[in-house]
Motif scaffolding. Structure first.
Motif, PDB file in Angstrom:
ATOM      1  N   ASP A 177       4.605 -25.844  37.253  1.00 18.41           N
ATOM      2  CA  ASP A 177       5.677 -26.591  36.590  1.00 18.41           C
ATOM      3  C   ASP A 177       6.722 -27.083  37.589  1.00 18.41           C
ATOM      4  OD1 ASP A 177       7.138 -27.165  33.859  1.00 18.41           O
ATOM      5  OD2 ASP A 177       8.643 -26.226  35.163  1.00 18.41           O
ATOM      6  N   GLN A 178       6.985 -26.262  38.618  1.00 19.91           N
ATOM      7  CA  GLN A 178       7.991 -26.620  39.610  1.00 19.91           C
ATOM      8  C   GLN A 178       7.413 -27.378  40.805  1.00 19.91           C
ATOM      9  OE1 GLN A 178      11.449 -25.905  39.106  1.00 19.91           O
ATOM     10  NE2 GLN A 178      10.511 -25.643  37.080  1.00 19.91           N
ATOM     11  N   GLY A 179       6.123 -27.666  40.761  1.00 19.62           N
ATOM     12  CA  GLY A 179       5.502 -28.473  41.801  1.00 19.62           C
ATOM     13  C   GLY A 179       5.240 -27.753  43.108  1.00 19.62           C
ATOM     14  N   HIS A 180       5.185 -26.417  43.084  1.00 21.93           N
ATOM     15  CA  HIS A 180       4.921 -25.662  44.304  1.00 21.93           C
ATOM     16  C   HIS A 180       3.421 -25.637  44.618  1.00 21.93           C
ATOM     17  CE1 HIS A 180       9.013 -24.274  44.759  1.00 21.93           C
ATOM     18  NE2 HIS A 180       9.036 -23.847  43.502  1.00 21.93           N
ATOM     19  N   ASP A 181       3.103 -25.777  45.887  1.00 20.55           N
ATOM     20  CA  ASP A 181       1.702 -25.800  46.334  1.00 20.55           C
ATOM     21  C   ASP A 181       1.213 -24.374  46.560  1.00 20.55           C
ATOM     22  OD1 ASP A 181      -0.703 -26.823  47.084  1.00 20.55           O
ATOM     23  OD2 ASP A 181      -0.039 -27.607  49.027  1.00 20.55           O
ATOM     24  N   ILE A 182       1.280 -23.579  45.500  1.00 21.76           N
ATOM     25  CA  ILE A 182       0.900 -22.164  45.572  1.00 21.76           C
ATOM     26  C   ILE A 182      -0.039 -21.854  44.418  1.00 21.76           C
ATOM     27  CG2 ILE A 182       1.700 -19.769  45.614  1.00 21.76           C
ATOM     28  CD1 ILE A 182       4.399 -20.739  46.568  1.00 21.76           C
ATOM     29  N   GLY A 183      -1.230 -21.398  44.741  1.00 27.62           N
ATOM     30  CA  GLY A 183      -2.181 -21.018  43.714  1.00 27.62           C
ATOM     31  C   GLY A 183      -2.067 -19.540  43.378  1.00 27.62           C
ATOM     32  N   VAL A 184      -2.573 -19.173  42.210  1.00 20.14           N
ATOM     33  CA  VAL A 184      -2.591 -17.769  41.782  1.00 20.14           C
ATOM     34  C   VAL A 184      -3.974 -17.468  41.230  1.00 20.14           C
ATOM     35  CG1 VAL A 184      -1.611 -16.018  40.263  1.00 20.14           C
ATOM     36  CG2 VAL A 184      -0.127 -17.792  41.223  1.00 20.14           C
ATOM     37  N   THR A 185      -4.587 -16.433  41.769  1.00 20.00           N
ATOM     38  CA  THR A 185      -5.901 -16.001  41.302  1.00 20.00           C
ATOM     39  C   THR A 185      -5.827 -14.572  40.788  1.00 20.00           C
ATOM     40  OG1 THR A 185      -7.105 -17.421  42.871  1.00 20.00           O
ATOM     41  CG2 THR A 185      -8.299 -15.534  41.953  1.00 20.00           C
ATOM     42  N   VAL A 186      -6.344 -14.361  39.583  1.00 15.71           N
ATOM     43  CA  VAL A 186      -6.476 -13.011  39.043  1.00 15.71           C
ATOM     44  C   VAL A 186      -7.922 -12.572  39.245  1.00 15.71           C
ATOM     45  CG1 VAL A 186      -6.145 -11.511  37.050  1.00 15.71           C
ATOM     46  CG2 VAL A 186      -4.786 -13.607  37.270  1.00 15.71           C
ATOM     47  N   VAL A 187      -8.099 -11.450  39.918  1.00 16.56           N
ATOM     48  CA  VAL A 187      -9.439 -10.949  40.221  1.00 16.56           C
ATOM     49  C   VAL A 187      -9.785  -9.812  39.257  1.00 16.56           C
ATOM     50  CG1 VAL A 187     -10.932  -9.942  41.991  1.00 16.56           C
ATOM     51  CG2 VAL A 187      -9.108 -11.550  42.637  1.00 16.56           C
ATOM     52  N   PHE A 188     -11.006  -9.871  38.716  1.00 20.80           N
ATOM     53  CA  PHE A 188     -11.477  -8.844  37.790  1.00 20.80           C
ATOM     54  C   PHE A 188     -12.657  -8.092  38.417  1.00 20.80           C
ATOM     55  CE2 PHE A 188      -9.532 -12.129  35.183  1.00 20.80           C
ATOM     56  CZ  PHE A 188      -8.758 -11.399  34.294  1.00 20.80           C
ATOM     57  N   PRO A 189     -12.388  -7.096  39.256  1.00 21.54           N
ATOM     58  CA  PRO A 189     -13.505  -6.316  39.812  1.00 21.54           C
ATOM     59  C   PRO A 189     -14.102  -5.419  38.728  1.00 21.54           C
ATOM     60  CG  PRO A 189     -11.474  -6.037  41.095  1.00 21.54           C
ATOM     61  CD  PRO A 189     -11.105  -6.659  39.786  1.00 21.54           C
ATOM     62  N   GLY A 190     -15.396  -5.221  38.822  1.00 21.04           N
ATOM     63  CA  GLY A 190     -16.053  -4.235  37.983  1.00 21.04           C
ATOM     64  C   GLY A 190     -16.155  -2.932  38.760  1.00 21.04           C
ATOM     65  N   ALA A 191     -17.278  -2.257  38.612  1.00 21.54           N
ATOM     66  CA  ALA A 191     -17.500  -1.029  39.370  1.00 21.54           C
ATOM     67  C   ALA A 191     -17.738  -1.388  40.832  1.00 21.54           C
ATOM     68  CB  ALA A 191     -18.707  -0.286  38.803  1.00 21.54           C
ATOM     69  N   VAL A 192     -16.940  -0.821  41.723  1.00 18.08           N
ATOM     70  CA  VAL A 192     -17.038  -1.086  43.154  1.00 18.08           C
ATOM     71  C   VAL A 192     -17.040   0.257  43.879  1.00 18.08           C
ATOM     72  CG1 VAL A 192     -16.028  -2.305  45.128  1.00 18.08           C
ATOM     73  CG2 VAL A 192     -15.745  -3.227  42.822  1.00 18.08           C
ATOM     74  N   ALA A 193     -17.791   0.322  44.969  1.00 21.50           N
ATOM     75  CA  ALA A 193     -17.899   1.566  45.742  1.00 21.50           C
ATOM     76  C   ALA A 193     -16.615   1.786  46.542  1.00 21.50           C
ATOM     77  CB  ALA A 193     -19.113   1.504  46.666  1.00 21.50           C
ATOM     78  N   THR A 194     -15.624   2.429  45.918  1.00 23.61           N
ATOM     79  CA  THR A 194     -14.354   2.720  46.576  1.00 23.61           C
ATOM     80  C   THR A 194     -13.950   4.160  46.273  1.00 23.61           C
ATOM     81  OG1 THR A 194     -12.847   2.168  44.755  1.00 23.61           O
ATOM     82  CG2 THR A 194     -13.686   0.332  46.078  1.00 23.61           C
ATOM     83  N   ARG A 195     -12.767   4.542  46.794  1.00 26.16           N
ATOM     84  CA  ARG A 195     -12.242   5.885  46.548  1.00 26.16           C
ATOM     85  C   ARG A 195     -11.232   5.909  45.405  1.00 26.16           C
ATOM     86  NH1 ARG A 195      -9.613   8.801  51.357  1.00 26.16           N
ATOM     87  NH2 ARG A 195      -8.511   6.803  51.644  1.00 26.16           N
ATOM     88  N   ILE A 196     -11.192   4.879  44.573  1.00 27.81           N
ATOM     89  CA  ILE A 196     -10.155   4.805  43.560  1.00 27.81           C
ATOM     90  C   ILE A 196     -10.203   5.980  42.583  1.00 27.81           C
ATOM     91  CG2 ILE A 196     -11.462   3.358  41.932  1.00 27.81           C
ATOM     92  CD1 ILE A 196      -8.740   1.890  41.406  1.00 27.81           C
ATOM     93  N   ALA A 197     -11.396   6.543  42.355  1.00 23.61           N
ATOM     94  CA  ALA A 197     -11.499   7.680  41.435  1.00 23.61           C
ATOM     95  C   ALA A 197     -10.763   8.907  41.952  1.00 23.61           C
ATOM     96  CB  ALA A 197     -12.969   8.012  41.175  1.00 23.61           C
ATOM     97  N   THR A 198     -10.443   8.919  43.249  1.00 24.81           N
ATOM     98  CA  THR A 198      -9.709  10.047  43.835  1.00 24.81           C
ATOM     99  C   THR A 198      -8.238   9.695  44.056  1.00 24.81           C
ATOM    100  OG1 THR A 198     -10.146   9.444  46.162  1.00 24.81           O
ATOM    101  CG2 THR A 198     -11.825  10.754  45.015  1.00 24.81           C
TER     102      THR A 198
END
Length: 284
Positions: A180-201
């Motif tokens: 709306d303000q004419g800024h040259d800035i994009g925004v991406t929302v990422v939806f990861p599924g199950a990924v091999a990380t340590r997030i469960a800890t």
């Protein structure tokens, strides 16, 4: 709207001491970006930055707790003092809890911790970096890491899902505001599924007295067998998909295929929920 050129760009990635954050940092570093690897675990950030440099990339590490607004502001000050610009901000830091539990078995502290990291951690990043990013020229981009939990009702995961829904909401409004303000800035929302990380800890990062292991928590047991129907993705593959999403200025990024019924059900629930909403038409 101009195109993003990775070579020579400055990229800040939170929660990059491993997992998805590390994969994203590596994807940008391979293309000639100068990457600031941040993590609440400083040694992990240093290790990743060292690996990226060993592979020929440009990277430096910073220890920062995204729940500390002043610390995040200090990070922004330091990056701008050294680099003079930030072209891509990746708000990746996030946590979850195990065992999964019903909403009514989550403590007030559980809910607050989840929101402090997953939601307010992103808010802190945006408020610290965006004002100066707005003053720059050239293509810039914000990446916020949500979750496929925001596309599917994962029972026993209400605290995490709520934080990711909130993150998607502010991301969508931010993109609209910038356009709306004419800024040259994009925004991406990422939806990861199950990924091999340590997030469960993730609870290793909490005070010991607050961890689920320090008290009796009733684990979620579903009354109906259900499967997430997902393969476990490699963090480097996720990082590559995020990089491509920035290049394409994608509004959303699914890091791996998910059942179409998830999104279809979400849309059906939303539209169905408005079916009995009173009309805004003036009465005759």
């Amino acid at each position: 709207m101009s195109s993003f050129k990775p070579s020579g760009s400055v990229v800040v990635v939170t929660g990059a001491g491993g997992g998805i954050g590390r994969g994203i940092a590596a994807a940008f570093a391979r293309r000639g970006a100068s990457v600031v690897v941040t993590d609440v675990e400083g040694e992990a950030a240093e290790e990743v930055a060292g690996e990226l440099r060993a592979d020929g990339g440009s990277a430096r590490a910073a220890q920062v707790d995204v729940t500390d607004a002043r610390a995040v502001q200090s990070l922004a000050d330091a990056v701008y003092a050294e680099e003079g610009r930030v072209d891509v901000l990746v708000n990746n830091a996030g946590v979850t809890m195990r065992p999964m539990r019903a909403l009514w078995h989550g403590s007030e502290e559980d809910f607050r911790w989840m929101m402090e990291v997953n939601y307010f951690g992103v808010v802190n990043g945006l408020r610290a970096f965006l004002p100066r990013m707005l003053e720059q020229t050239g293509r810039r981009h914000v990446v916020n890491i949500a979750s496929t939990a925001a596309l599917n009702d994962v029972k026993g995961h209400s605290m995490y899902t709520g934080s990711k829904y909130a993150l998607e909401g502010i991301s969508n409004v931010l993109r609209a505001e910038l356009a709306d303000q004419g800024h040259d800035i994009g925004v991406t929302v990422v939806f990861p599924g199950a990924v091999a990380t340590r997030i469960a800890t993730s609870e290793r990062l909490r005070a010991e007295a607050d961890r689920s292991s320090a008290r009796t928590v009733t684990p979620w047991v579903s009354a109906v067998d259900a499967h997430l129907d997902q393969t476990v993705a490699d963090p480097d593959e996720v990082g590559e998909r995020v990089f491509q999403a920035v290049l394409a200025d994608d509004r959303y990024c699914l890091t791996q295929p998910v059942p179409a019924r998830w999104q279809e059900q979400r849309l059906a629930d939303l539209t169905g929920g408005f079916r009995d909403t009173p009309s805004t038409e003036p009465a005759s």
